[in-house]
Design a protein around this motif. Structure first.
Motif, PDB file in Angstrom:
ATOM      1  N   ASP A 148       0.806  -1.221   0.000  1.00 52.86           N
ATOM      2  CA  ASP A 148       0.000   0.000   0.000  1.00 52.86           C
ATOM      3  C   ASP A 148       0.839   1.272   0.000  1.00 52.86           C
ATOM      4  O   ASP A 148       0.311   2.376   0.121  1.00 52.86           O
ATOM      5  N   ARG A 149       2.147   1.134  -0.135  1.00 55.61           N
ATOM      6  CA  ARG A 149       3.008   2.325  -0.138  1.00 55.61           C
ATOM      7  C   ARG A 149       4.007   2.309  -1.302  1.00 55.61           C
ATOM      8  O   ARG A 149       5.031   2.980  -1.254  1.00 55.61           O
ATOM      9  N   LYS A 150       3.694   1.556  -2.343  1.00 52.11           N
ATOM     10  CA  LYS A 150       4.640   1.472  -3.456  1.00 52.11           C
ATOM     11  C   LYS A 150       4.820   2.808  -4.154  1.00 52.11           C
ATOM     12  O   LYS A 150       5.925   3.169  -4.579  1.00 52.11           O
ATOM     13  N   GLY A 151       3.737   3.586  -4.286  1.00 53.21           N
ATOM     14  CA  GLY A 151       3.857   4.897  -4.910  1.00 53.21           C
ATOM     15  C   GLY A 151       4.763   5.816  -4.114  1.00 53.21           C
ATOM     16  O   GLY A 151       5.577   6.557  -4.679  1.00 53.21           O
ATOM     17  N   THR A 152       4.643   5.764  -2.792  1.00 52.34           N
ATOM     18  CA  THR A 152       5.477   6.594  -1.925  1.00 52.34           C
ATOM     19  C   THR A 152       6.947   6.208  -2.048  1.00 52.34           C
ATOM     20  O   THR A 152       7.824   7.078  -2.174  1.00 52.34           O
ATOM     21  N   PHE A 300      -2.473   7.757  -1.855  1.00 59.28           N
ATOM     22  CA  PHE A 300      -3.313   8.332  -0.806  1.00 59.28           C
ATOM     23  C   PHE A 300      -4.582   9.030  -1.290  1.00 59.28           C
ATOM     24  O   PHE A 300      -5.403   9.429  -0.477  1.00 59.28           O
ATOM     25  N   SER A 301      -4.764   9.227  -2.589  1.00 60.88           N
ATOM     26  CA  SER A 301      -5.873  10.073  -3.043  1.00 60.88           C
ATOM     27  C   SER A 301      -7.250   9.447  -2.818  1.00 60.88           C
ATOM     28  O   SER A 301      -8.205  10.140  -2.505  1.00 60.88           O
ATOM     29  N   PHE A 302      -7.362   8.120  -2.975  1.00 64.10           N
ATOM     30  CA  PHE A 302      -8.640   7.428  -2.786  1.00 64.10           C
ATOM     31  C   PHE A 302      -8.395   6.100  -2.082  1.00 64.10           C
ATOM     32  O   PHE A 302      -7.285   5.564  -2.118  1.00 64.10           O
ATOM     33  N   LYS A 303      -9.443   5.560  -1.475  1.00 62.46           N
ATOM     34  CA  LYS A 303      -9.319   4.277  -0.783  1.00 62.46           C
ATOM     35  C   LYS A 303      -9.085   3.145  -1.776  1.00 62.46           C
ATOM     36  O   LYS A 303      -8.296   2.237  -1.532  1.00 62.46           O
ATOM     37  N   SER A 304      -9.793   3.185  -2.904  1.00 58.42           N
ATOM     38  CA  SER A 304      -9.679   2.134  -3.904  1.00 58.42           C
ATOM     39  C   SER A 304      -8.376   2.258  -4.683  1.00 58.42           C
ATOM     40  O   SER A 304      -8.055   3.318  -5.232  1.00 58.42           O
ATOM     41  N   ARG A 306      -7.592   0.783  -7.526  1.00 59.35           N
ATOM     42  CA  ARG A 306      -7.857   0.966  -8.952  1.00 59.35           C
ATOM     43  C   ARG A 306      -8.243   2.408  -9.254  1.00 59.35           C
ATOM     44  O   ARG A 306      -7.812   2.981 -10.253  1.00 59.35           O
ATOM     45  N   THR A 307      -9.041   3.016  -8.373  1.00 60.53           N
ATOM     46  CA  THR A 307      -9.428   4.414  -8.579  1.00 60.53           C
ATOM     47  C   THR A 307      -8.206   5.320  -8.558  1.00 60.53           C
ATOM     48  O   THR A 307      -8.082   6.244  -9.376  1.00 60.53           O
ATOM     49  N   ARG A 308      -7.298   5.049  -7.627  1.00 62.95           N
ATOM     50  CA  ARG A 308      -6.067   5.845  -7.575  1.00 62.95           C
ATOM     51  C   ARG A 308      -5.280   5.713  -8.872  1.00 62.95           C
ATOM     52  O   ARG A 308      -4.704   6.687  -9.370  1.00 62.95           O
ATOM     53  N   GLY A 309      -5.254   4.492  -9.420  1.00 66.40           N
ATOM     54  CA  GLY A 309      -4.569   4.292 -10.697  1.00 66.40           C
ATOM     55  C   GLY A 309      -5.224   5.066 -11.816  1.00 66.40           C
ATOM     56  O   GLY A 309      -4.553   5.731 -12.612  1.00 66.40           O
ATOM     57  N   PHE A 310      -6.561   5.013 -11.881  1.00 65.27           N
ATOM     58  CA  PHE A 310      -7.285   5.742 -12.920  1.00 65.27           C
ATOM     59  C   PHE A 310      -7.031   7.245 -12.812  1.00 65.27           C
ATOM     60  O   PHE A 310      -6.769   7.929 -13.816  1.00 65.27           O
ATOM     61  N   VAL A 311      -7.117   7.774 -11.597  1.00 65.72           N
ATOM     62  CA  VAL A 311      -6.927   9.214 -11.387  1.00 65.72           C
ATOM     63  C   VAL A 311      -5.496   9.622 -11.731  1.00 65.72           C
ATOM     64  O   VAL A 311      -5.272  10.639 -12.389  1.00 65.72           O
ATOM     65  N   GLY A 312      -4.528   8.819 -11.280  1.00 65.83           N
ATOM     66  CA  GLY A 312      -3.130   9.139 -11.561  1.00 65.83           C
ATOM     67  C   GLY A 312      -2.840   9.185 -13.051  1.00 65.83           C
ATOM     68  O   GLY A 312      -2.204  10.114 -13.559  1.00 65.83           O
ATOM     69  N   ILE A 313      -3.317   8.179 -13.778  1.00 66.98           N
ATOM     70  CA  ILE A 313      -3.106   8.146 -15.225  1.00 66.98           C
ATOM     71  C   ILE A 313      -3.807   9.326 -15.896  1.00 66.98           C
ATOM     72  O   ILE A 313      -3.265   9.966 -16.802  1.00 66.98           O
ATOM     73  N   ALA A 440      -6.255  -5.867 -14.415  1.00 66.51           N
ATOM     74  CA  ALA A 440      -5.238  -6.616 -13.669  1.00 66.51           C
ATOM     75  C   ALA A 440      -5.018  -6.159 -12.237  1.00 66.51           C
ATOM     76  O   ALA A 440      -4.289  -6.817 -11.499  1.00 66.51           O
ATOM     77  N   VAL A 441      -5.614  -5.040 -11.829  1.00 66.59           N
ATOM     78  CA  VAL A 441      -5.366  -4.518 -10.486  1.00 66.59           C
ATOM     79  C   VAL A 441      -6.663  -4.528  -9.694  1.00 66.59           C
ATOM     80  O   VAL A 441      -7.680  -4.003 -10.153  1.00 66.59           O
ATOM     81  N   LYS A 442      -6.635  -5.120  -8.508  1.00 64.81           N
ATOM     82  CA  LYS A 442      -7.799  -5.157  -7.639  1.00 64.81           C
ATOM     83  C   LYS A 442      -7.818  -3.937  -6.733  1.00 64.81           C
ATOM     84  O   LYS A 442      -6.814  -3.263  -6.549  1.00 64.81           O
ATOM     85  N   ASP A 443      -8.980  -3.669  -6.135  1.00 68.48           N
ATOM     86  CA  ASP A 443      -9.102  -2.527  -5.241  1.00 68.48           C
ATOM     87  C   ASP A 443      -8.217  -2.657  -4.013  1.00 68.48           C
ATOM     88  O   ASP A 443      -7.676  -1.684  -3.513  1.00 68.48           O
ATOM     89  N   ASN A 444      -8.036  -3.876  -3.515  1.00 68.80           N
ATOM     90  CA  ASN A 444      -7.253  -4.074  -2.300  1.00 68.80           C
ATOM     91  C   ASN A 444      -5.773  -4.081  -2.615  1.00 68.80           C
ATOM     92  O   ASN A 444      -5.323  -4.763  -3.523  1.00 68.80           O
TER      93      ASN A 444
END
Length: 457
Positions: A148-152, A300-304, A306-313, A440-444
């Motif tokens: 849960d901290r790979k981006g950081t 950190f932007s969203f709990k999900s 996958r949502t964080r991935g979508f927003v980042g991209i 390929a990426v789950k919410d958890n």
């Protein structure tokens, strides 16, 4: 208390004290250490390349060396993950770092003899070493951190690594400050680069294997035994049929393709020698800002997840479109047949501001784009053995694209055409990465989705 004594989740025992993040075998310290290794080697290489032409008045030798470099890099980038799995991190990284010293030394030789053969050969050797270094780096950066901290952790690595470009940009700026009319950098500049790169070789020997790196919860990053050459050949071959890797190909190809345009046809074309060094300080500094910003969004932007991935991209796509549009507006003002007057940070006044902001923005986008791709790769698996192959594949395809790009520049292709190709390549990659995150990426955090195409694992 050793890690084997840490109570499991739900254990009625009194909770053990949380281990320090700053112990030597923590993921944070190891990611920081690989950041320092890359600070010294590819960080200094980036500063040297960012000068345009390797700091020489004629970019031909540098362009040909970069073509040789990225051609061998394309091969050993793909093979590097397998080599890492056989040799382990220390030998792989130290061997890779040693080739950077040779490359910087070849330009010192070129300063006196003006023969490009040694420079080109050193570039080819560096491609082998860079393939080893970046495959190892990718495995460490994507598998050592908590899920849960790979981006950081990626942003921490990217900031330390690009601080090398900042310091490396100061070297030619300071060494050549009084030579505002100089065409090529002096010997001391190359010697300074070589000293940092040698330090990188020594630091690489301090990297721990994944089985000795322990996370805060007591888990080890990986408990795999090192692989065999036969297994790695088979597994690397399967990557070319892996639907996840195929979706990453356009982003990988694009991610270093734009360097030849930005370094030679913006920084070198528009600015004098000392100003190019100063520009690189801010170019690589912008990378530190960009990596931290996108790392925060992706973690950190969203709990999900996958949502964080979508927003980042999505954010990178919008920002990238705006920056390349600014590049187009700038490029319409000059061409190969009508080059601009060289700008100086002290003497050119307001004329310097616009091109400087554009070059700064290119650095910002580069870090955000590559950090985003690494985050996606890191979300596809959790073990270093798999991620070393994924990272090696990414670097191999990336390097093949770069080899083509440096030859495109050598062949004097229209600058406007180069810009349009770069813009198009990055734009195509965004929807494919969105599809990859969706499938390929789950919410958890830490879970890899099992749905989607399955004709290769």
């Amino acid at each position: 208390m050793g890690y084997e004594d840490v109570p499991a989740a739900g254990d009625p025992q009194t909770a053990a004290p949380k281990p320090s993040l700053f112990r030597y075998n923590s993921p944070l310290m190891q990611v920081g250490l690989i950041g320092l290794v890359c600070f010294c080697c590819p960080g200094m290489f980036n500063a040297l390349s960012g000068m345009g032409g390797g700091g020489q008045v004629d970019p031909t030798a540098s362009n040909n060396a970069n073509t040789a470099l990225y051609t061998t890099f394309a091969v050993f980038g793909i093979l590097g993950g397998g080599i890492y799995n056989v040799l382990g991190p220390r030998l792989t990284l130290a061997a890779g770092c040693s080739t950077y010293v040779l490359y910087a030394g070849s330009f010192l030789y070129y300063n006196h003899h003006n023969h490009q053969g040694f420079v080109v050969a050193a570039g080819g050797i560096l491609g082998v070493g860079a393939g080893l270094l970046w495959a190892g780096e990718g495995a460490i950066m994507t598998s050592y951190p908590p899920a849960d901290r790979k981006g950081t952790y990626i942003s921490i690595f990217w900031s330390i690594f690009n601080l090398g470009g900042v310091i490396g940009g100061l070297i030619p700026f300071i060494m050549n400050y009084s030579r505002s009319e100089a065409a090529s950098v002096n010997d001391a500049t190359y010697i300074g680069f070589m000293c940092f790169m040698t330090a990188g070789v020594l630091l690489a020997l301090g990297i721990l294997p994944p089985s000795k790196v322990v996370r805060d919860d007591g888990s080890k990053c990986s408990d795999v035994k090192y692989s065999s050459i036969y297994i790695e050949v088979i597994e690397i071959g399967k990557l070319f049929l892996n639907w996840k890797m195929l979706l990453i190909v356009p982003a990988a190809w694009a991610s270093n393709f734009f360097y030849s345009y930005q370094f030679n046809n913006v920084n070198k074309a528009m600015f004098n020698l000392r100003t190019r060094g100063l520009n690189n300080v801010f170019y690589w500094g912008a990378q530190m800002i960009g990596s931290v910003a996108i790392g925060y969004i992706l973690d950190f932007s969203f709990k999900s997840r996958r949502t964080r991935g979508f927003v980042g991209i999505g954010i990178v796509a919008v920002l990238g479109t705006a920056i390349w549009a600014g590049g187009l507006a700038n490029q319409l003002g000059y061409s190969l047949h009508k080059m601009p007057e060289k700008l100086d940070f002290k003497d050119s006044g307001s004329k310097y501001a616009g091109p400087f902001v554009l070059y700064f923005s290119f650095g910002l986008l580069d870090a955000m784009f590559q950090s985003m791709v690494y985050w996606v790769i890191g979300a596809l698996a959790d073990d270093s053995e798999t991620l070393s192959r994924y990272s090696g594949f990414y670097k191999g395809v990336q390097s093949a694209g770069a080899a083509v790009a440096w030859q495109v520049d050598t062949k004097k292709v229209s600058l406007l055409s180069q810009l349009i190709v770069n813009w198009s390549l990055t734009t195509v990659s965004y929807p494919l990465l969105l599809v990859l995150v969706m499938l390929a990426v789950k919410d958890n955090d830490g879970d890899v989705k099992k749905t989607g195409p399955s004709f290769a694992h």
